[in-house]
Design a protein around this motif. Structure first.
Motif, PDB file in Angstrom:
ATOM      1  N   PHE A 219      16.918 -15.205 -33.555  1.00 55.27           N
ATOM      2  CA  PHE A 219      17.630 -14.062 -34.118  1.00 55.27           C
ATOM      3  C   PHE A 219      18.120 -13.180 -32.977  1.00 55.27           C
ATOM      4  CE2 PHE A 219      13.048 -13.612 -34.165  1.00 55.27           C
ATOM      5  CZ  PHE A 219      12.831 -12.470 -33.399  1.00 55.27           C
ATOM      6  N   PRO A 220      19.286 -12.564 -33.138  1.00 51.36           N
ATOM      7  CA  PRO A 220      19.731 -11.617 -32.120  1.00 51.36           C
ATOM      8  C   PRO A 220      18.814 -10.403 -32.079  1.00 51.36           C
ATOM      9  CG  PRO A 220      21.518 -12.209 -33.618  1.00 51.36           C
ATOM     10  CD  PRO A 220      20.253 -12.698 -34.233  1.00 51.36           C
ATOM     11  N   SER A 222      18.899  -6.506 -30.673  1.00 54.34           N
ATOM     12  CA  SER A 222      19.759  -5.455 -30.143  1.00 54.34           C
ATOM     13  C   SER A 222      18.926  -4.249 -29.746  1.00 54.34           C
ATOM     14  CB  SER A 222      20.792  -5.026 -31.191  1.00 54.34           C
ATOM     15  OG  SER A 222      21.579  -6.119 -31.603  1.00 54.34           O
ATOM     16  N   GLU A 290      17.247 -12.841 -40.241  1.00 53.99           N
ATOM     17  CA  GLU A 290      17.816 -11.516 -40.003  1.00 53.99           C
ATOM     18  C   GLU A 290      17.720 -11.181 -38.517  1.00 53.99           C
ATOM     19  OE1 GLU A 290      15.679  -8.161 -41.576  1.00 53.99           O
ATOM     20  OE2 GLU A 290      13.727  -9.030 -41.119  1.00 53.99           O
ATOM     21  N   PRO A 291      18.558 -10.247 -38.044  1.00 58.56           N
ATOM     22  CA  PRO A 291      18.444  -9.777 -36.662  1.00 58.56           C
ATOM     23  C   PRO A 291      17.375  -8.703 -36.539  1.00 58.56           C
ATOM     24  CG  PRO A 291      20.281  -8.687 -37.726  1.00 58.56           C
ATOM     25  CD  PRO A 291      19.688  -9.640 -38.745  1.00 58.56           C
ATOM     26  N   THR A 293      16.389  -4.900 -34.332  1.00 60.12           N
ATOM     27  CA  THR A 293      16.772  -3.818 -33.430  1.00 60.12           C
ATOM     28  C   THR A 293      15.500  -3.218 -32.834  1.00 60.12           C
ATOM     29  OG1 THR A 293      18.733  -3.334 -34.763  1.00 60.12           O
ATOM     30  CG2 THR A 293      18.039  -1.644 -33.198  1.00 60.12           C
ATOM     31  N   SER A 324      22.416  -2.184 -42.030  1.00 57.41           N
ATOM     32  CA  SER A 324      22.904  -3.218 -42.929  1.00 57.41           C
ATOM     33  C   SER A 324      23.289  -2.585 -44.261  1.00 57.41           C
ATOM     34  CB  SER A 324      21.826  -4.282 -43.150  1.00 57.41           C
ATOM     35  OG  SER A 324      22.193  -5.206 -44.125  1.00 57.41           O
ATOM     36  N   VAL A 335      22.799  -9.749 -42.637  1.00 57.61           N
ATOM     37  CA  VAL A 335      23.823  -9.623 -41.586  1.00 57.61           C
ATOM     38  C   VAL A 335      24.288 -11.031 -41.231  1.00 57.61           C
ATOM     39  CG1 VAL A 335      24.406  -8.586 -39.359  1.00 57.61           C
ATOM     40  CG2 VAL A 335      22.535  -7.612 -40.721  1.00 57.61           C
ATOM     41  N   ALA A 338      25.201 -12.180 -37.692  1.00 58.96           N
ATOM     42  CA  ALA A 338      24.145 -12.369 -36.697  1.00 58.96           C
ATOM     43  C   ALA A 338      23.798 -13.845 -36.532  1.00 58.96           C
ATOM     44  CB  ALA A 338      22.905 -11.576 -37.094  1.00 58.96           C
ATOM     45  N   GLU A 341      26.295 -15.074 -34.173  1.00 58.43           N
ATOM     46  CA  GLU A 341      25.956 -14.508 -32.859  1.00 58.43           C
ATOM     47  C   GLU A 341      24.851 -15.302 -32.170  1.00 58.43           C
ATOM     48  OE1 GLU A 341      24.197 -10.295 -31.014  1.00 58.43           O
ATOM     49  OE2 GLU A 341      24.909 -10.373 -33.093  1.00 58.43           O
TER      50      GLU A 341
END
Length: 455
Positions: A219-220, A222, A290-291, A293, A324, A335, A338, A341
């Protein structure tokens, strides 16, 4: 008008996925011993509503019906896992997988078994579990047993599932079995799972497997801001949760010296391990939901409830809610971009990235029971899958070779510590009668597959 379905290259492998403990039930049939999840769910307060997988959806006895639902959707692949405690019992316990594989092949579906999906035999946990290097060698033995029994019909194998999640939730924290709560001292468990993967690849190849891969969750990650502290925190989390589990496989080494030292293996032996772990694969499985953060921890700030599990105090990173417009009923951010990504990030990081299969993607929505017309409408799941399949198509258009997509999950099932409230299935399962009903998303997925252009 006909639906506007995303289109994929010829031969794209549409599939469905499940895991043994989440669906099989028959927890002690044919001499099967307990797994760490049998032990974990027996402890009060570990699972929502005190539920467990002793019956699950009784796939062990209802597999023929279940194969019918899978095959009728037109999928090419079915990814399932083999219960290690069941396989350890041998004999009649392995007969179940003979029957399942034969039923899949008779229905025109390719079986894609996973050797390990978190259900470690309790007897191995009693000897140290994944903190014990010997467990990796026992996984290789498990691979050999299955290859000898099923290898005349099964040609595609997945070694391990989501080593990062198993290490984080079960070894660093206490939210999943075996609930060790070791923090960063869980890194040896990560290395021993990676070693198990490498050993299993060698065994499966020796038995003539056509295709061998692994399923890692990616997952990304951020940073919450451009503050250098947040950027550092995000990079640390990204490295621990993503690259620690893919760099050894795809680059032959750990992403930094801190992690290399943390796995606790002397350099000479570690280099030999990494050579084994980094053996070429035929495909690379990506599980995506999911990403994330991340920010540097703020003193006095409450971070509970942001992720499915809470990161303890004292770690150099803390999660903040992902921005989101929509969330699943499990609270996970939706998302779809993502997924594109992370697929692009994998291609950029790994020049020799094997063909990718998205080995899990799906969403929990608390679907209503079948109505008087027998339907289970689940438009949000259809929207979710459509958007994520389009995200895969976008990655393909950008040059990533993605050869397949498996929906998680074929059936509503036991969702680990969340029990049975969370419903990921394309097929609804009544918790009392265990009757199966195809949801609207099942019909949508069938129509999507049928609508693919043929060469």
């Amino acid at each position: 008008m006909a639906p506007d379905f995303p289109q994929f290259p010829p031969g794209f492998r549409f599939g469905m996925a499940t895991s043994a403990y989440q669906i099989e039930g028959a927890w002690d049939a044919d001499g099967k011993g307990p797994s760490i999840w049998d032990t974990f769910t027996a402890r009060p307060g570990t699972v929502r509503h005190g539920e467990d997988g002793r019956v699950a959806i009784d796939h062990y006895h209802r597999y023929a019906e279940d194969v019918g639902h899978i095959a009728a959707a037109g999928v090419r692949d079915y990814r399932f896992s083999v219960s290690w405690p069941r396989a350890l019992a041998g004999g009649r316990a392995l007969d179940f997988y003979d029957r399942l594989v034969d039923a899949l092949l008779a229905a025109g579906v390719r079986p894609v078994p996973t050797l390990y999906h978190w259900d470690l035999p309790q007897e191995l946990e009693d000897r140290g579990g994944w903190l014990n290097r010997d467990t990796a060698h026992r996984l290789a033995d498990h691979a050999g047993v299955l290859a000898r029994r099923l290898g005349d019909r099964v040609r595609d194998w997945i070694t391990m599932n989501e080593m990062n999640v198993h290490t984080l939730y079960g070894y660093a924290l206490t939210d999943h079995a075996p609930a060790r709560g070791l923090g960063l001292a869980a890194l040896p468990a990560a290395h021993h799972q990676l070693l198990a993967h490498g050993l299993a690849v060698r065994v499966l190849r020796a038995h003539g497997a056509d295709a061998v891969g692994v399923a890692n969750q990616h997952f990304p990650v951020s940073a919450a801001s451009e503050d250098p502290a947040d950027l550092r925190a995000a990079e640390t989390f990204r490295t621990l949760t993503n690259w620690t589990f893919s760099d050894p496989i795809l680059l032959g080494g750990y992403p930094d010296e801190t992690i290399r030292a943390g796995v606790g293996v002397p350099d000479a032996r570690l280099d030999r391990d990494l050579e084994l772990i980094g053996a070429p694969l035929d495909f690379y499985g990506v599980n995506f939901y999911e990403p994330t953060t991340i920010e540097a921890p703020r003193a006095g700030k409450d971070y509970t409830g942001v992720l499915e599990v809470d990161i303890p105090d004292g770690m150099p990173f803390s999660p903040v809610p992902v921005k989101s417009d929509e969330r699943t009923d499990f609270g996970w951010a939706i998302v779809p971009g993502a997924l594109t990504e992370i697929l692009l990030a994998l291609r950029g990081r790994y020049p020799a990235l094997p063909p990718v299969i998205v080995t899990e993607n799906g969403a929990s929505f608390h679907d209503a029971p079948p109505g008087p017309d027998g339907r289970v409408p689940d438009p949000r799941r259809i929207s979710y899958l459509d958007a994520h399949l389009r995200a895969v198509a976008a990655a393909i258009d950008s040059g990533v070779r993605v050869d397949g997509f498996y929906v998680w999950s074929a059936f509503d099932n036991f969702e680990w510590a969340a029990g049975y409230d969370e419903r990921f299935g394309l097929v609804h399962v009544d918790r009392h009668t265990l009757s199966r009903t195809r949801k609207d998303s099942w019909h949508w997925y069938r129509d999507l597959i049928a609508a693919q252009r043929r060469p």
